[in-house]
Design a protein around this motif. Structure first.
Motif, PDB file in Angstrom:
ATOM      1  N   ASP A  29       0.805  -1.238   0.000  1.00  0.00           N
ATOM      2  CA  ASP A  29       0.000   0.000   0.000  1.00  0.00           C
ATOM      3  C   ASP A  29       0.829   1.274   0.000  1.00  0.00           C
ATOM      4  OD1 ASP A  29      -2.397  -1.517   0.088  1.00  0.00           O
ATOM      5  OD2 ASP A  29      -2.131  -1.785   2.241  1.00  0.00           O
ATOM      6  N   ALA A  30       1.925   1.277  -0.747  1.00  0.00           N
ATOM      7  CA  ALA A  30       2.801   2.457  -0.803  1.00  0.00           C
ATOM      8  C   ALA A  30       2.109   3.605  -1.538  1.00  0.00           C
ATOM      9  CB  ALA A  30       4.093   2.100  -1.510  1.00  0.00           C
ATOM     10  N   LYS A  31       2.430   4.824  -1.109  1.00  0.00           N
ATOM     11  CA  LYS A  31       1.898   6.016  -1.758  1.00  0.00           C
ATOM     12  C   LYS A  31       3.062   6.913  -2.181  1.00  0.00           C
ATOM     13  CE  LYS A  31      -2.426   5.961   0.821  1.00  0.00           C
ATOM     14  NZ  LYS A  31      -2.304   4.556   0.955  1.00  0.00           N
ATOM     15  N   ASN A  32       2.786   7.837  -3.095  1.00  0.00           N
ATOM     16  CA  ASN A  32       3.805   8.796  -3.568  1.00  0.00           C
ATOM     17  C   ASN A  32       5.098   8.094  -3.988  1.00  0.00           C
ATOM     18  OD1 ASN A  32       1.925  10.689  -2.814  1.00  0.00           O
ATOM     19  ND2 ASN A  32       2.942  11.201  -0.911  1.00  0.00           N
ATOM     20  N   VAL A  33       4.956   7.010  -4.732  1.00  0.00           N
ATOM     21  CA  VAL A  33       6.117   6.229  -5.154  1.00  0.00           C
ATOM     22  C   VAL A  33       6.894   6.985  -6.235  1.00  0.00           C
ATOM     23  CG1 VAL A  33       6.864   4.078  -6.251  1.00  0.00           C
ATOM     24  CG2 VAL A  33       4.992   4.056  -4.585  1.00  0.00           C
ATOM     25  N   SER A  34       8.192   7.083  -6.042  1.00  0.00           N
ATOM     26  CA  SER A  34       9.061   7.721  -7.026  1.00  0.00           C
ATOM     27  C   SER A  34      10.246   6.801  -7.292  1.00  0.00           C
ATOM     28  CB  SER A  34       9.552   9.062  -6.486  1.00  0.00           C
ATOM     29  OG  SER A  34      10.582   9.564  -7.299  1.00  0.00           O
ATOM     30  N   VAL A  35      10.483   6.494  -8.567  1.00  0.00           N
ATOM     31  CA  VAL A  35      11.613   5.651  -8.966  1.00  0.00           C
ATOM     32  C   VAL A  35      12.398   6.411 -10.022  1.00  0.00           C
ATOM     33  CG1 VAL A  35      12.274   3.508 -10.127  1.00  0.00           C
ATOM     34  CG2 VAL A  35      10.432   3.493  -8.461  1.00  0.00           C
ATOM     35  N   LYS A  36      13.718   6.472  -9.838  1.00  0.00           N
ATOM     36  CA  LYS A  36      14.573   7.117 -10.837  1.00  0.00           C
ATOM     37  C   LYS A  36      15.665   6.141 -11.236  1.00  0.00           C
ATOM     38  CE  LYS A  36      14.134  11.922  -9.397  1.00  0.00           C
ATOM     39  NZ  LYS A  36      14.253  12.360  -8.039  1.00  0.00           N
ATOM     40  N   CYS A  37      15.910   6.045 -12.540  1.00  0.00           N
ATOM     41  CA  CYS A  37      17.004   5.236 -13.074  1.00  0.00           C
ATOM     42  C   CYS A  37      17.915   6.165 -13.855  1.00  0.00           C
ATOM     43  CB  CYS A  37      16.469   4.149 -14.004  1.00  0.00           C
ATOM     44  SG  CYS A  37      15.511   2.885 -13.163  1.00  0.00           S
ATOM     45  N   GLU A  38      19.193   6.196 -13.494  1.00  0.00           N
ATOM     46  CA  GLU A  38      20.145   7.057 -14.190  1.00  0.00           C
ATOM     47  C   GLU A  38      21.148   6.195 -14.949  1.00  0.00           C
ATOM     48  OE1 GLU A  38      21.610  10.121 -11.564  1.00  0.00           O
ATOM     49  OE2 GLU A  38      19.657  10.224 -10.575  1.00  0.00           O
ATOM     50  N   PRO A  39      21.603   6.676 -16.130  1.00  0.00           N
ATOM     51  CA  PRO A  39      22.414   5.855 -17.034  1.00  0.00           C
ATOM     52  C   PRO A  39      23.648   5.224 -16.400  1.00  0.00           C
ATOM     53  CG  PRO A  39      21.968   8.014 -18.022  1.00  0.00           C
ATOM     54  CD  PRO A  39      21.391   8.029 -16.641  1.00  0.00           C
ATOM     55  N   GLU A  40      24.285   5.920 -15.455  1.00  0.00           N
ATOM     56  CA  GLU A  40      25.510   5.357 -14.875  1.00  0.00           C
ATOM     57  C   GLU A  40      25.216   4.225 -13.900  1.00  0.00           C
ATOM     58  OE1 GLU A  40      24.262   8.872 -12.416  1.00  0.00           O
ATOM     59  OE2 GLU A  40      24.499   8.528 -14.546  1.00  0.00           O
ATOM     60  N   GLY A  41      23.927   3.923 -13.665  1.00  0.00           N
ATOM     61  CA  GLY A  41      23.584   2.778 -12.823  1.00  0.00           C
ATOM     62  C   GLY A  41      22.995   3.136 -11.478  1.00  0.00           C
ATOM     63  N   LEU A  42      22.617   4.390 -11.292  1.00  0.00           N
ATOM     64  CA  LEU A  42      22.036   4.783 -10.002  1.00  0.00           C
ATOM     65  C   LEU A  42      20.533   4.554 -10.035  1.00  0.00           C
ATOM     66  CD1 LEU A  42      22.823   5.964  -7.245  1.00  0.00           C
ATOM     67  CD2 LEU A  42      22.166   8.192  -8.136  1.00  0.00           C
ATOM     68  N   PHE A  43      20.047   3.749  -9.090  1.00  0.00           N
ATOM     69  CA  PHE A  43      18.619   3.475  -8.938  1.00  0.00           C
ATOM     70  C   PHE A  43      18.180   4.115  -7.635  1.00  0.00           C
ATOM     71  CE2 PHE A  43      15.157   1.064  -7.091  1.00  0.00           C
ATOM     72  CZ  PHE A  43      14.275   0.911  -8.146  1.00  0.00           C
ATOM     73  N   SER A  44      17.189   5.011  -7.696  1.00  0.00           N
ATOM     74  CA  SER A  44      16.699   5.696  -6.493  1.00  0.00           C
ATOM     75  C   SER A  44      15.211   5.431  -6.321  1.00  0.00           C
ATOM     76  CB  SER A  44      16.922   7.203  -6.594  1.00  0.00           C
ATOM     77  OG  SER A  44      18.272   7.478  -6.821  1.00  0.00           O
TER      78      SER A  44
END
Length: 125
Positions: A29-44
């Protein structure tokens, strides 16, 4: 007592194929989910849990990734993420760092596949 609210880490399960990395974030039941993938391999990742608690983490993945090839589904129990590798091939570990991964990062044995078995027995996604 500190008034700074510390963020929590949800359990994260991982598995890989030669072309993708799979992360399953266990956060019902997560809310306000934000996922970022950056080319150098950073997953946030960041989200708000059921009781309003803040969850966030970043992973410096072993290799480069294709941000446009990152797919996330927000489910009721967890958040599966599929991350496309820039170059096909098996990573020897999930993170760039050789240190032991954080305790919340675990192998997803349900999706795990060995490199030599990939073509024959690992057809779930």
């Amino acid at each position: 007592m500190s008034s700074v609210s510390e963020s929590c880490h949800p359990e994260v399960l991982w598995a890989q194929r030669s072309d993708k990395v799979f992360l399953t974030i266990a956060l019902p039941d997560a809310k306000n989910v934000s996922v970022k993938c950056e080319p150098e391999g950073l997953f946030s990742f960041s989200a708000v849990g059921v009781q309003g608690e803040s969850f966030d983490f970043s992973l410096e993945l072993y290799g480069k990734i294709v941000p446009e090839g990152c797919k996330t589904n927000i489910g009721l129990r967890n958040i599966p993420c599929s991350i496309q590798k820039e170059q096909k091939g098996w990573w020897k570990r999930i993170l760039k760092s050789e240190e032991k991964p954080a305790p919340y990062l675990k192998v997803d044995w349900n999706k795990w596949c060995d490199e030599d078995e990939e073509s024959s027995s690992c057809k779930f996604i």
